[in-house]
Scaffold this motif. Structure first.
Motif, PDB file in Angstrom:
ATOM      1  N   ALA A   1       1.481  48.966  -9.343  1.00 12.13           N
ATOM      2  CA  ALA A   1       2.542  49.736 -10.006  1.00 12.13           C
ATOM      3  C   ALA A   1       3.461  50.377  -8.974  1.00 12.13           C
ATOM      4  O   ALA A   1       4.689  50.363  -9.115  1.00 12.13           O
ATOM      5  CB  ALA A   1       1.929  50.791 -10.920  1.00 12.13           C
ATOM      6  N   ASP A   2       2.866  50.932  -7.907  1.00 13.94           N
ATOM      7  CA  ASP A   2       3.674  51.540  -6.850  1.00 13.94           C
ATOM      8  C   ASP A   2       4.498  50.480  -6.128  1.00 13.94           C
ATOM      9  O   ASP A   2       5.679  50.700  -5.796  1.00 13.94           O
ATOM     10  CB  ASP A   2       2.764  52.253  -5.845  1.00 13.94           C
ATOM     11  N   PHE A   3       3.892  49.321  -5.877  1.00  9.62           N
ATOM     12  CA  PHE A   3       4.583  48.232  -5.195  1.00  9.62           C
ATOM     13  C   PHE A   3       5.791  47.760  -6.007  1.00  9.62           C
ATOM     14  O   PHE A   3       6.895  47.579  -5.477  1.00  9.62           O
ATOM     15  CB  PHE A   3       3.586  47.096  -4.988  1.00  9.62           C
ATOM     16  N   ALA A   4       5.610  47.586  -7.308  1.00 14.34           N
ATOM     17  CA  ALA A   4       6.687  47.075  -8.166  1.00 14.34           C
ATOM     18  C   ALA A   4       7.809  48.088  -8.356  1.00 14.34           C
ATOM     19  O   ALA A   4       8.966  47.707  -8.569  1.00 14.34           O
ATOM     20  CB  ALA A   4       6.125  46.672  -9.521  1.00 14.34           C
ATOM     21  N   ASP A   5       7.492  49.387  -8.269  1.00 20.85           N
ATOM     22  CA  ASP A   5       8.499  50.423  -8.489  1.00 20.85           C
ATOM     23  C   ASP A   5       9.623  50.384  -7.468  1.00 20.85           C
ATOM     24  O   ASP A   5      10.682  50.972  -7.696  1.00 20.85           O
ATOM     25  CB  ASP A   5       7.846  51.804  -8.464  1.00 20.85           C
ATOM     26  N   HIS A   6       9.405  49.720  -6.331  1.00 23.71           N
ATOM     27  CA  HIS A   6      10.418  49.729  -5.276  1.00 23.71           C
ATOM     28  C   HIS A   6      11.436  48.599  -5.379  1.00 23.71           C
ATOM     29  O   HIS A   6      12.335  48.513  -4.550  1.00 23.71           O
ATOM     30  CB  HIS A   6       9.736  49.695  -3.900  1.00 23.71           C
ATOM     31  N   VAL A   7      11.325  47.732  -6.389  1.00 21.15           N
ATOM     32  CA  VAL A   7      12.335  46.697  -6.539  1.00 21.15           C
ATOM     33  C   VAL A   7      13.502  47.263  -7.334  1.00 21.15           C
ATOM     34  O   VAL A   7      13.331  48.153  -8.166  1.00 21.15           O
ATOM     35  CB  VAL A   7      11.764  45.445  -7.235  1.00 21.15           C
TER      36      VAL A   7
ATOM     37  N   VAL B   1      16.296  47.803 -10.204  1.00 22.31           N
ATOM     38  CA  VAL B   1      16.110  47.703 -11.653  1.00 22.31           C
ATOM     39  C   VAL B   1      16.631  46.394 -12.217  1.00 22.31           C
ATOM     40  O   VAL B   1      16.214  45.971 -13.297  1.00 22.31           O
ATOM     41  CB  VAL B   1      16.801  48.876 -12.384  1.00 22.31           C
ATOM     42  N   ASP B   2      17.534  45.708 -11.472  1.00 22.67           N
ATOM     43  CA  ASP B   2      18.080  44.460 -11.997  1.00 22.67           C
ATOM     44  C   ASP B   2      17.235  43.253 -11.601  1.00 22.67           C
ATOM     45  O   ASP B   2      17.581  42.124 -11.926  1.00 22.67           O
ATOM     46  CB  ASP B   2      19.525  44.255 -11.544  1.00 22.67           C
ATOM     47  N   ALA B   3      16.119  43.492 -10.888  1.00 20.98           N
ATOM     48  CA  ALA B   3      15.222  42.387 -10.557  1.00 20.98           C
ATOM     49  C   ALA B   3      14.164  42.253 -11.641  1.00 20.98           C
ATOM     50  O   ALA B   3      13.650  43.240 -12.156  1.00 20.98           O
ATOM     51  CB  ALA B   3      14.551  42.633  -9.210  1.00 20.98           C
ATOM     52  N   ASP B   4      13.847  41.029 -12.004  1.00 19.52           N
ATOM     53  CA  ASP B   4      12.827  40.774 -13.011  1.00 19.52           C
ATOM     54  C   ASP B   4      11.490  41.304 -12.505  1.00 19.52           C
ATOM     55  O   ASP B   4      10.987  40.845 -11.490  1.00 19.52           O
ATOM     56  CB  ASP B   4      12.735  39.265 -13.250  1.00 19.52           C
ATOM     57  N   PRO B   5      10.881  42.262 -13.192  1.00 14.07           N
ATOM     58  CA  PRO B   5       9.667  42.891 -12.661  1.00 14.07           C
ATOM     59  C   PRO B   5       8.454  41.987 -12.638  1.00 14.07           C
ATOM     60  O   PRO B   5       7.443  42.331 -12.047  1.00 14.07           O
ATOM     61  CB  PRO B   5       9.443  44.074 -13.609  1.00 14.07           C
ATOM     62  N   VAL B   6       8.526  40.821 -13.282  1.00 14.41           N
ATOM     63  CA  VAL B   6       7.367  39.944 -13.266  1.00 14.41           C
ATOM     64  C   VAL B   6       7.649  38.644 -12.501  1.00 14.41           C
ATOM     65  O   VAL B   6       6.792  37.779 -12.431  1.00 14.41           O
ATOM     66  CB  VAL B   6       6.886  39.604 -14.696  1.00 14.41           C
TER      67      VAL B   6
ATOM     68  N   LEU C   1      16.262  45.400   0.597  1.00 12.01           N
ATOM     69  CA  LEU C   1      16.069  46.825   0.871  1.00 12.01           C
ATOM     70  C   LEU C   1      15.733  47.067   2.343  1.00 12.01           C
ATOM     71  O   LEU C   1      16.146  48.063   2.934  1.00 12.01           O
ATOM     72  CB  LEU C   1      14.947  47.374  -0.011  1.00 12.01           C
ATOM     73  N   LEU C   2      14.997  46.150   2.928  1.00 12.32           N
ATOM     74  CA  LEU C   2      14.565  46.317   4.314  1.00 12.32           C
ATOM     75  C   LEU C   2      15.686  46.079   5.311  1.00 12.32           C
ATOM     76  O   LEU C   2      15.569  46.461   6.486  1.00 12.32           O
ATOM     77  CB  LEU C   2      13.396  45.377   4.590  1.00 12.32           C
ATOM     78  N   ARG C   3      16.771  45.495   4.877  1.00 13.71           N
ATOM     79  CA  ARG C   3      17.931  45.320   5.752  1.00 13.71           C
ATOM     80  C   ARG C   3      18.899  46.497   5.678  1.00 13.71           C
ATOM     81  O   ARG C   3      19.797  46.614   6.514  1.00 13.71           O
ATOM     82  CB  ARG C   3      18.680  44.027   5.387  1.00 13.71           C
ATOM     83  N   ASP C   4      18.732  47.358   4.685  1.00 12.82           N
ATOM     84  CA  ASP C   4      19.623  48.505   4.492  1.00 12.82           C
ATOM     85  C   ASP C   4      18.998  49.736   5.146  1.00 12.82           C
ATOM     86  O   ASP C   4      17.915  50.167   4.744  1.00 12.82           O
ATOM     87  CB  ASP C   4      19.812  48.738   2.989  1.00 12.82           C
ATOM     88  N   PRO C   5      19.654  50.335   6.145  1.00 12.78           N
ATOM     89  CA  PRO C   5      19.062  51.483   6.822  1.00 12.78           C
ATOM     90  C   PRO C   5      18.713  52.638   5.881  1.00 12.78           C
ATOM     91  O   PRO C   5      17.780  53.399   6.152  1.00 12.78           O
ATOM     92  CB  PRO C   5      20.154  51.910   7.817  1.00 12.78           C
TER      93      PRO C   5
END
Length: 327
Positions: free
Chosen positions: A171-177, A179-184, A196-200
């Motif tokens: 649940a914690d892992f998925a919360d970081h995507v 909102v417009d990404a398909d959660p499954v 996200l990892l490319r954005d400082p």
């Protein structure tokens, strides 16, 4: 998919790209690769996991250094190779599986090695098979531990299906995507993390969440003192490389390694895999073994994945000793 987890959790040395250098090899594209050799005898190469973890001194313990000359290599973007992904996004440029295969060949020529025994752990097994299939004449034998093919179904397992066993951490892992990404839809989630990892502004929080998941399925904690993951910079560098690779499916066609196993069918290979490995399902190793006449699959009863955990280390050391008799 990580062969370094025990090293992380047990407090083995952290190499994060800002320590002093040993030997380096300029492979072009702005990349220089750290490598090191110890021992004497038959040539062997260690391909570490991750991708993005780097080698640790414990990898030498997998070999009898009185009979092997072992080469450690930090792959592009990680460990003591430069640029390092924890500092510089340029580490992700010109950094693909094809580049890594070319790097291994460049290093082999640089060291005047004719053929070598290849050891791979976790992601390193994917790279080992991909290299051997590209250059079968340069591999005398293989030892693969915690076998991973990086096929879409394997990524779906690690970053999706295994969440059914660890719902709190997932649940914690998925919360970081976003909102417009398909959660499954796992490929979307991996790609979202890579962005996200490319954005400082979001990189460190994403790295922390990604690594908490990776360690959590093994019962670990990124804040454990002495572990690699206790260093936020290591988490950032590692997460950037692994998501970069997995967002692109490691630039391998689905099931490419299995479909091309005929190219290496003659190469002796000892595969070692734990039955209940939460990171990599046994199925991949089983399928490879069925299609690889010169391979042998050893199944351990447990959840071990890291090459540096005691049971796995013992099995690998026995396999490397045995490979001195073949090839």
């Amino acid at each position: 998919m990580f062969d370094y987890l025990t090293a992380c959790l047990a407090g083995h040395a952290v190499f994060r790209g800002d320590e002093g250098f040993g030997p380096v090899l300029d492979v072009g594209d702005g990349h220089t690769l750290w490598f090191e050799q110890r021992g004497q005898g038959r040539d062997a190469l260690v391909l570490h996991g991750g991708p993005g973890s780097g080698c640790v001194p414990g990898h030498y313990d997998l070999f009898d250094l009185s009979r092997y000359r072992v080469t450690l290599l930090d792959q592009r973007g990680c460990g003591r190779s430069r640029p390092w992904a924890g500092h510089d996004l340029a580490a992700l440029e010109f950094n693909t599986t094809a580049h890594l295969i070319d790097d291994i060949e460049r290093l082999r020529n640089h060291l005047s090695v004719d053929r070598w025994v290849i050891f791979g752990g976790s992601w390193g097994t994917t790279l080992a098979m991909a290299y051997a299939q590209a250059h079968p004449g340069r591999v005398s034998a293989m030892i693969l531990a915690g076998v991973a093919t990086t096929a879409p179904r394997d990524l779906q397992w690690l970053y999706g299906d295994i969440g059914n066993v660890f719902p709190e951490a997932y649940a914690d892992f998925a919360d970081h995507v976003p909102v417009d990404a398909d959660p499954v839809h796992t490929p979307d989630r991996i790609a979202a993390y890579a962005a996200l990892l490319r954005d400082p502004a979001t990189a460190q929080a994403a790295a922390d969440a990604w690594c908490a998941w990776e360690v959590g399925i093994f019962g670990g904690d990124i804040d454990r003192p002495g572990s690699r993951f206790a260093d936020p910079a290591f988490r950032l560098g590692f997460a950037r490389v692994v998501t970069h690779y997995f967002a692109h499916g490691a630039w391998l066609a689905p099931d490419a390694l299995l479909q091309k196993v005929g190219r290496i069918a003659h190469i002796p290979c000892h595969m070692i895999h734990s039955r209940f490995d939460p990171s990599c399902p046994l199925r991949a190793a089983w399928m490879l073994n069925a299609a690889w006449p010169a391979a042998r699959l050893q199944i351990l009863d447990g959840t071990t994945h890291s090459a540096l955990e005691a049971e796995m280390t013992t099995a690998i050391r026995a396999a490397t000793d045995q490979m001195l008799l073949v090839g």
